[in-house]
Motif scaffolding. Structure first.
Motif, PDB file in Angstrom:
ATOM      1  N   UNK A   1       0.821  -1.222   0.000  1.00 34.28           N
ATOM      2  CA  UNK A   1       0.000   0.000   0.000  1.00 34.28           C
ATOM      3  C   UNK A   1       0.852   1.268   0.000  1.00 34.28           C
ATOM      4  N   UNK A   2       1.642   1.370  -1.049  1.00 34.52           N
ATOM      5  CA  UNK A   2       2.542   2.521  -1.172  1.00 34.52           C
ATOM      6  C   UNK A   2       1.825   3.865  -1.002  1.00 34.52           C
ATOM      7  N   UNK A   3       0.632   3.958  -1.610  1.00 33.76           N
ATOM      8  CA  UNK A   3      -0.065   5.248  -1.583  1.00 33.76           C
ATOM      9  C   UNK A   3      -0.426   5.695  -0.175  1.00 33.76           C
ATOM     10  N   UNK A   4      -0.790   4.717   0.662  1.00 29.96           N
ATOM     11  CA  UNK A   4      -1.150   5.053   2.048  1.00 29.96           C
ATOM     12  C   UNK A   4       0.111   5.291   2.868  1.00 29.96           C
ATOM     13  N   UNK A   5       1.127   4.496   2.615  1.00 26.83           N
ATOM     14  CA  UNK A   5       2.296   4.532   3.493  1.00 26.83           C
ATOM     15  C   UNK A   5       3.293   5.639   3.183  1.00 26.83           C
ATOM     16  N   UNK A   6       3.344   6.067   1.915  1.00 27.72           N
ATOM     17  CA  UNK A   6       4.349   7.081   1.578  1.00 27.72           C
ATOM     18  C   UNK A   6       4.157   8.384   2.390  1.00 27.72           C
ATOM     19  N   UNK A   7       2.911   8.902   2.489  1.00 25.88           N
ATOM     20  CA  UNK A   7       2.753  10.108   3.316  1.00 25.88           C
ATOM     21  C   UNK A   7       3.145   9.881   4.777  1.00 25.88           C
ATOM     22  N   UNK A   8       2.917   8.658   5.279  1.00 25.60           N
ATOM     23  CA  UNK A   8       3.295   8.357   6.672  1.00 25.60           C
ATOM     24  C   UNK A   8       4.809   8.377   6.850  1.00 25.60           C
TER      25      UNK A   8
ATOM     26  N   UNK B   1       9.607  11.200   8.809  1.00 27.60           N
ATOM     27  CA  UNK B   1      10.944  11.689   8.427  1.00 27.60           C
ATOM     28  C   UNK B   1      11.098  13.161   8.805  1.00 27.60           C
ATOM     29  N   UNK B   2      10.106  13.948   8.413  1.00 29.81           N
ATOM     30  CA  UNK B   2      10.233  15.395   8.663  1.00 29.81           C
ATOM     31  C   UNK B   2      10.021  15.738  10.140  1.00 29.81           C
ATOM     32  N   UNK B   3       9.147  14.975  10.810  1.00 31.93           N
ATOM     33  CA  UNK B   3       8.914  15.227  12.244  1.00 31.93           C
ATOM     34  C   UNK B   3      10.194  15.025  13.050  1.00 31.93           C
ATOM     35  N   UNK B   4      10.969  13.962  12.714  1.00 33.49           N
ATOM     36  CA  UNK B   4      12.217  13.684  13.441  1.00 33.49           C
ATOM     37  C   UNK B   4      13.229  14.813  13.181  1.00 33.49           C
ATOM     38  N   UNK B   5      13.293  15.281  11.939  1.00 32.44           N
ATOM     39  CA  UNK B   5      14.225  16.386  11.619  1.00 32.44           C
ATOM     40  C   UNK B   5      13.817  17.643  12.384  1.00 32.44           C
ATOM     41  N   UNK B   6      12.523  17.946  12.301  1.00 27.80           N
ATOM     42  CA  UNK B   6      12.026  19.170  12.931  1.00 27.80           C
ATOM     43  C   UNK B   6      12.252  19.127  14.446  1.00 27.80           C
ATOM     44  N   UNK B   7      11.908  17.987  15.072  1.00 27.89           N
ATOM     45  CA  UNK B   7      12.053  17.842  16.531  1.00 27.89           C
ATOM     46  C   UNK B   7      13.502  17.994  16.964  1.00 27.89           C
TER      47      UNK B   7
ATOM     48  N   UNK C   1      17.553  25.778  12.583  1.00 26.49           N
ATOM     49  CA  UNK C   1      16.465  25.740  11.608  1.00 26.49           C
ATOM     50  C   UNK C   1      16.843  24.758  10.496  1.00 26.49           C
ATOM     51  N   UNK C   2      15.904  24.481   9.584  1.00 21.48           N
ATOM     52  CA  UNK C   2      16.238  23.573   8.483  1.00 21.48           C
ATOM     53  C   UNK C   2      15.407  23.916   7.264  1.00 21.48           C
ATOM     54  N   UNK C   3      15.939  23.505   6.116  1.00 21.42           N
ATOM     55  CA  UNK C   3      15.199  23.612   4.844  1.00 21.42           C
ATOM     56  C   UNK C   3      15.290  22.250   4.181  1.00 21.42           C
ATOM     57  N   UNK C   4      14.163  21.789   3.648  1.00 16.75           N
ATOM     58  CA  UNK C   4      14.189  20.479   3.016  1.00 16.75           C
ATOM     59  C   UNK C   4      13.580  20.561   1.623  1.00 16.75           C
ATOM     60  N   UNK C   5      14.175  19.803   0.686  1.00 18.68           N
ATOM     61  CA  UNK C   5      13.651  19.764  -0.679  1.00 18.68           C
ATOM     62  C   UNK C   5      13.618  18.306  -1.126  1.00 18.68           C
ATOM     63  N   UNK C   6      12.467  17.889  -1.647  1.00 21.50           N
ATOM     64  CA  UNK C   6      12.366  16.523  -2.167  1.00 21.50           C
ATOM     65  C   UNK C   6      12.557  16.539  -3.684  1.00 21.50           C
ATOM     66  N   UNK C   7      13.243  15.525  -4.191  1.00 21.59           N
ATOM     67  CA  UNK C   7      13.459  15.414  -5.641  1.00 21.59           C
ATOM     68  C   UNK C   7      12.651  14.205  -6.122  1.00 21.59           C
ATOM     69  N   UNK C   8      11.764  14.426  -7.106  1.00 19.69           N
ATOM     70  CA  UNK C   8      10.923  13.313  -7.547  1.00 19.69           C
ATOM     71  C   UNK C   8      11.774  12.107  -7.950  1.00 19.69           C
ATOM     72  N   UNK C   9      11.410  10.955  -7.442  1.00 16.69           N
ATOM     73  CA  UNK C   9      12.170   9.757  -7.763  1.00 16.69           C
ATOM     74  C   UNK C   9      11.219   8.638  -8.157  1.00 16.69           C
TER      75      UNK C   9
END
Ligand SMILES: [Zn+2]
Ligand SMILES: [Zn+2]
Length: 394
Positions: free
Chosen positions: A266-273, A278-284, A292-300
């Protein structure tokens, strides 16, 4: 039916010569101009129809079977791009283009598919329906989607798709083939940690971006067990980390890049999770350390899904090729492959052809400067594709 094995054996020298020529003149993604020109020339000489350029340097061409009946359309895809690697194999046909190397085996894929086209073109009376040959640019940076957006799956509409990858983690003589999701979802990212510069003697007056970057790298390793079921594979990897200028200066910026790979149902359900965690751990971590941080995702790549019926066709073909059913291994990997984009749209199968032979130095990992392949396996790749096509279009 013609003698497939003998005919391919008679073309093996040409197959190897083609692959060595592609190897000698490797080109990076979307710069495959010479490769593309050679491919077009070869397909034209074979008399294929509707040869056209798709997605900058990609090529597609059509071969229609002449056997009476209403046939389907099957697409064969080979990738053509090389990598920014300085070759260290010492081979007589090593790369002549400095800093560029066919270190993933795509030279072999292109050569194999040209010979498949040659064999099928000579025997178009043996099948009804259509074979669409697709030579894809820029696989390493997800070029498949550009081809799809330019309509490569239509006119004629593609009913199924086949691809193979020469693969050094598998020993020569074996192939990897499984149904279902076989390759992970890949998400690439660039991350900058932003702190406040200072003197290393007074760290309390600064915000140390380097310490925060180290903490972020460590903290993210919790995803595999504390956030997601340890039985589901996920890997958060950093490929580079750059920051700082001198031994006694606290840097205010660290730039990092890496990949998140996972193979969940169930990639579609799990990818947002996955991305939320990922971002919550970075932010915390950044909040805790006052940076502070800046993040950029590259389509893969999405997950690559092998269709069960298509897998069965290739397994039967493999039994003919090798004379046994014992050399098919189960295959799953967190590697990314943009053939996944096709597999998300039409029933598809990707087969992994083993090329590792220590005595031939062909067991280096893909993307390595000494990567090489056991060329004797390429003829089996041709036979596998020819038999699979004939079986699908019979
Ligand atoms: Zn690669
Ligand atoms: Zn590859």
């Amino acid at each position: 039916m013609f003698d497939i094995k003998n005919e391919i054996a008679s073309l093996e020298n040409e197959l190897i010569a083609l692959r060595r020529d592609f190897h000698e003149y490797p080109e990076l993604g979307y710069q495959e101009f010479l490769t593309s020109k050679k491919v077009c020339g070869y397909l034209t000489a074979l008399g294929l129809e509707d040869i056209k350029t798709v997605a900058k340097t990609g090529v597609s061409a059509i071969l229609r079977g002449t056997k009476p009946g209403e046939g389907k359309t099957i697409m064969l895809r080979a990738d053509m791009d090389a990598l920014p690697v300085e070759e260290q194999t010492g081979l007589p046909f090593a790369s002549k283009n400095k800093g560029v190397m066919h270190a993933c085996g795509h030279d072999g894929h292109t050569a194999i598919q040209l010979i498949v086209a040659k064999v099928l073109a000579a025997h178009k009376d043996e099948f009804c329906g259509t074979v669409k040959f697709v030579f894809q640019p820029n696989e390493e940076e997800a070029g498949a989607l550009d081809m799809i957006n330019e309509g490569v799956l239509e006119n004629p509409h593609v009913d199924a798709a086949l691809a193979l990858h020469l693969w050094s983690p598998i020993k020569t003589g074996c192939i990897g083939l499984s149904e279902g999701p076989i390759l992970g979802t890949t998400e690439e990212f660039e991350l900058e940690i932003i702190g406040k510069a200072g003197h290393t003697s007074t760290p309390h007056t600064a915000k140390d971006a380097l310490l925060a970057a180290c903490s972020v790298v460590n903290a993210l390793q919790c995803l595999g067990t504390r956030e997601f079921d340890p039985l589901l594979p996920i890997a958060v990897m950093f490929g580079y980390i750059h920051g700082g200028t001198a031994r006694n200066i606290i840097t205010d910026s660290v730039k990092m890049g890496g990949t998140i790979r996972f193979l969940f149902p169930d990639e579609e359900i799990n990818k947002p999770k996955v991305l939320e965690a990922f971002e919550r751990v970075i932010k915390g971590t950044c909040i805790a350390l006052g940076v502070d941080y800046k993040i950029k995702y590259i389509p893969s790549n999405p997950s690559l899904f092998n269709d069960a019926k298509m897998v069965a066709i290739v397994k039967d073909a493999a039994a003919e090729v090798f004379g046994t059913r014992d050399n098919v291994e189960n295959f799953r990997s967190l590697a990314g492959e943009d053939f996944a984009e096709f597999s998300q749209r039409v029933p598809s199968v990707m087969t992994w052809v083993g090329i590792a032979d220590e005595s031939k130095n062909s067991n280096f990992p893909h993307h390595h400067a000494k990567f090489d392949r056991d060329e004797s396996m390429m003829k089996y790749g041709v036979e596998l594709q020819v038999r699979s096509v004939l079986s699908y279009l019979k």
